[in-house]
Design an enzyme around this catalytic site. Structure first.
Site, mmCIF file in Angstrom:
data_model
loop_
_atom_site.group_PDB
_atom_site.id
_atom_site.type_symbol
_atom_site.label_atom_id
_atom_site.label_comp_id
_atom_site.label_asym_id
_atom_site.label_seq_id
_atom_site.Cartn_x
_atom_site.Cartn_y
_atom_site.Cartn_z
ATOM 1 N N GLU A 332 0.801 -1.223 0.000
ATOM 2 C CA GLU A 332 0.000 0.000 0.000
ATOM 3 C C GLU A 332 0.837 1.277 0.000
ATOM 4 O O GLU A 332 0.404 2.314 -0.547
ATOM 5 C CB GLU A 332 -0.973 0.012 1.196
ATOM 6 C CG GLU A 332 -0.348 0.194 2.556
ATOM 7 C CD GLU A 332 0.116 -1.098 3.198
ATOM 8 O OE1 GLU A 332 0.316 -1.104 4.409
ATOM 9 O OE2 GLU A 332 0.273 -2.105 2.473
ATOM 10 N N ASN A 334 3.757 2.026 -1.537
ATOM 11 C CA ASN A 334 4.147 2.379 -2.903
ATOM 12 C C ASN A 334 2.946 2.827 -3.727
ATOM 13 O O ASN A 334 3.021 3.798 -4.492
ATOM 14 C CB ASN A 334 4.814 1.185 -3.590
ATOM 15 C CG ASN A 334 6.259 1.006 -3.155
ATOM 16 O OD1 ASN A 334 6.830 1.876 -2.501
ATOM 17 N ND2 ASN A 334 6.842 -0.125 -3.514
ATOM 18 N N ILE A 422 6.107 -8.178 -18.193
ATOM 19 C CA ILE A 422 7.478 -7.698 -18.005
ATOM 20 C C ILE A 422 8.346 -8.878 -17.606
ATOM 21 O O ILE A 422 8.137 -9.502 -16.560
ATOM 22 C CB ILE A 422 7.542 -6.626 -16.895
ATOM 23 C CG1 ILE A 422 6.431 -5.596 -17.059
ATOM 24 C CG2 ILE A 422 8.920 -5.988 -16.866
ATOM 25 C CD1 ILE A 422 6.469 -4.847 -18.354
ATOM 26 N N LYS A 426 17.360 -12.402 -16.981
ATOM 27 C CA LYS A 426 17.695 -13.557 -16.132
ATOM 28 C C LYS A 426 16.864 -14.784 -16.492
ATOM 29 O O LYS A 426 17.135 -15.887 -16.001
ATOM 30 C CB LYS A 426 17.521 -13.191 -14.658
ATOM 31 C CG LYS A 426 18.521 -12.139 -14.183
ATOM 32 C CD LYS A 426 18.278 -11.718 -12.747
ATOM 33 C CE LYS A 426 19.332 -10.716 -12.297
ATOM 34 N NZ LYS A 426 19.352 -9.487 -13.091
ATOM 35 N N GLU A 560 23.484 -16.494 -8.707
ATOM 36 C CA GLU A 560 23.989 -15.370 -9.497
ATOM 37 C C GLU A 560 25.048 -15.855 -10.480
ATOM 38 O O GLU A 560 25.823 -16.757 -10.180
ATOM 39 C CB GLU A 560 24.583 -14.312 -8.561
ATOM 40 C CG GLU A 560 24.920 -13.007 -9.241
ATOM 41 C CD GLU A 560 25.331 -11.941 -8.235
ATOM 42 O OE1 GLU A 560 24.903 -10.787 -8.381
ATOM 43 O OE2 GLU A 560 26.088 -12.256 -7.299
#
Length: 629
Positions: A332, A334, A422, A426, A560
């Site tokens: 909420e 943001n 979106i 990766k 990673e």
């Protein structure tokens, strides 16, 4: 300038005095030598009449040659090795002419006298300049040196002239924040400008000389004043600037400059260098006409609309006159921030709806679609933090994969015109759970596209976004500002980067171009070494990497990898109307197998069996090479 003329006249007077004293001291030395070595004074010591002839000739010719060599055109504080050499050449040439004329007039002295006089005259004139620079100048600037930044200006064109004029005006205004800039020299790659003076400031070399000049002239600030240069040229020059310990500021690109016809102020538009200035490619441009036709008078829904990408999507969508914008976010704070920002900017001109909901809640999302009937959906909601998803793979699957499944299913149910997901680089040959879940989302979107749906489904894929939540830039900034070491996982790690507005423009352009099933990929230029990014950011704060701020290498995090890819081997590549955007070919998907696999995966994730969830994810995404560091 009057003060400079005073100092120049004073230096000329001192040179006259030193030249006179040098002749007298040389003659005294010759007298002493005759006494010590029992030599004939008649042969070595100059009598009064010849002595004053030699003094007069030395003064005349030394002054003439020093003037020709430019010994009086330099500000004393900026004397360097080259200037001392010019003084030596000037004195040597002057004394040689003096000897020649003395011989013609039969007023010459012994050759030993001339040798002694040469060393004393050169030594005294050069030594005076050295001592004066080291003592008097430092004393006169004591107490105010901390308030002045010795500045190198890159470029000696019109922009540099305007900046120098602004600086001169600033010095006359005690309230001007730019009055502490002290222009010391300029650099320019135009050979015709070498050694020229621009408003009294010398062009000291070329851009390749920046590291040497900054060290030699004790530069503290570099002003980049070539607004018309290309991005590649700017990148090369910025790399040279980054080799110094100086702060760097720059004049914006020519197209970004603002001019007032009455009083053009360029210095006020100088800005701190931004990391995106070093990306090494031109800013991405898009067809706003095509985007407007795609967005205008449409009901647009953005999931994850409060995040860094989602909020920028909402900002840019709002510019194209949508019928309604619906922000959906589970967080909420943001959602509230972007809601208030848009209300302040657009007031009642934008029909904005802000809803707190999760894409994992099928019923809630179905109710939202039923009420608002969005025509265009941008799906940005996802768990994106790589290390956190390694420790919570079931949550990544629930939110990313089945949140996406809910969205595409509901969008198809309500005949949404276009659905834009979106994705991330990766997802290409993923080595971590987050990347694998996004690859699976791409497969779901392509499956829906191949199923004969009326909705056009499309994926946009790009690399890391500068300044987004979870990116390295905010982390590096917090570490530097807290006085902590900057942490980089590996000295050789590289990433592709784009700015948030560029990423969002790609999403909008892709939506406008889409016909269903495409994976749009942005040409992001050359990859950036994260270590270099950290070093440049440290320099932006006026600090020296590894000296003022430590860079600590912590090792690769779970999942990673050293470099990211943008296209899978089997996708191929097709160009589009925009030279920076490409399309990866669709991959055939076996619907029955995918649906069966997803059902099994969902059961495993709902049971919170992390190990089995990852194993099944590796089966669904064959290119998933899970690495646990």
């Amino acid at each position: 300038m009057n003060f400079f003329n005073f100092r120049k006249n004073l230096l000329m007077l001192i040179d006259v005095i030193l030249t006179t004293l040098s002749v007298l001291v040389s003659n005294a030395i010759m007298s002493l030598l005759c006494l010590v070595f029992d030599l004939s004074a008649k042969d070595y010591v100059v009598n009064d009449i010849r002595l004053w002839w030699i003094i007069s000739l030395d003064i005349l010719f030394c002054f003439f040659m020093l003037f020709l060599c430019g010994a009086y055109n330099r500000v004393w504080r900026d004397f360097n090795k080259k200037d001392y050499v010019y003084c030596l050449v000037g004195v040597a040439g002057g004394l040689a002419l003096s000897v020649l004329f003395a011989s013609l007039m039969n007023k010459q002295a012994n050759w030993l006298f001339y040798v002694v006089n040469f060393f004393i005259t050169c030594g005294s004139i050069i030594l005076f300049r050295f001592i004066f620079k080291r003592t008097f100048i430092n004393l006169t600037e004591f107490g105010r040196s901390e308030n002045y930044e010795r500045t190198l200006i890159v470029g000696a064109g019109q922009a540099a002239k305007m900046i120098l004029t602004d600086i001169r005006s600033a010095h006359a205004d005690p309230n001007n924040p730019s009055r502490n800039i002290l222009p010391v020299c300029l650099v320019d790659d135009d050979d015709k400008k070498r050694d020229l003076k621009i408003l009294g400031v010398e062009v000291a070399g070329k851009t390749k000389d920046i590291p040497r000049i900054c060290k030699e002239y004790k530069i503290e600030l570099i002003l980049f004043a070539i607004p018309s240069c290309t991005v590649e040229e700017r990148k090369e020059i910025m790399a040279l600037c980054s080799e110094t310990d100086c702060k760097i500021k720059m004049v914006p690109y020519l197209s970004q400059l603002l001019f007032d016809d009455d009083a053009p102020q360029l210095l006020n538009q100088v800005k701190d260098i931004k990391i995106e200035d070093l990306l090494g490619r031109d800013p991405i441009t898009f067809d706003s006409t095509e985007i407007r036709a795609f967005i205008e008078d449409k009901v647009c829904l953005v999931t994850g609309g409060g995040g860094s990408i989602g909020s920028e999507l909402v900002r840019q969508i709002a510019k194209y006159a949508p019928k309604k914008v619906i922000i959906v976010d589970i967080y909420e704070n943001n959602a509230y921030d972007i809601q208030q920002e848009l209300r302040i900017e657009y007031e009642d001109a934008l029909d904005l709806v802000t809803l707190i909901a999760s894409v994992r809640d099928y019923d809630k999302m179905d109710k939202i679609f039923s009420e608002y009937r969005p025509q265009v959906v941008f799906h940005a909601a996802a768990h994106k933090h790589v290390p956190l998803m390694e420790t919570s793979p079931a949550e990544a699957v629930k939110n990313n994969i089945f949140g996406t499944w809910n969205m595409v299913t509901i969008a198809e149910k309500y005949n949404t015109e276009k659905f834009v997901m979106i994705s991330t680089d990766k997802a290409v040959n993923p080595t971590n759970v987050m990347g694998a879940t996004k690859r699976c989302c791409e497969m779901i979107v392509q499956y829906k596209s191949q199923s004969g749906s009326n909705t056009e489904f499309v994926t946009t894929r790009f690399g890391n976004v500068l300044g987004s939540n979870g990116s390295v830039i905010p982390l590096f900034r917090r570490q530097i500002e807290a006085g902590k070491p900057v942490t980089v996982t590996h000295p050789d790690i590289i990433r592709y980067f784009m700015t948030i507005p560029e990423a969002v423009s790609l999403v909008l352009q892709a939506g406008a171009m889409a016909h269903g099933g495409e994976i749009f990929v942005l040409d992001m230029g050359d990859p950036v070494k994260i270590t270099t990014l950290a070093e440049n950011l440290i320099r932006m704060y006026g600090k020296v990497p590894y000296k003022d701020v430590e860079i600590r290498f912590t090792g690769l995090r779970p999942g990673e990898k050293l470099f990211e890819e943008l296209l899978m081997d089997e996708e191929g590549l097709k160009s589009t109307g925009n030279k920076k955007i490409f399309i990866g070919n669709q991959i055939d998907i076996d619907p029955q197998k995918l649906l069966s696999d997803l059902e099994t995966l969902q059961n495993l994730a709902e049971s919170n069996n992390n190990e089995e969830t990852v194993s099944k994810l590796m089966e669904i995404v064959p290119t998933f090479n899970h690495k646990v560091n």
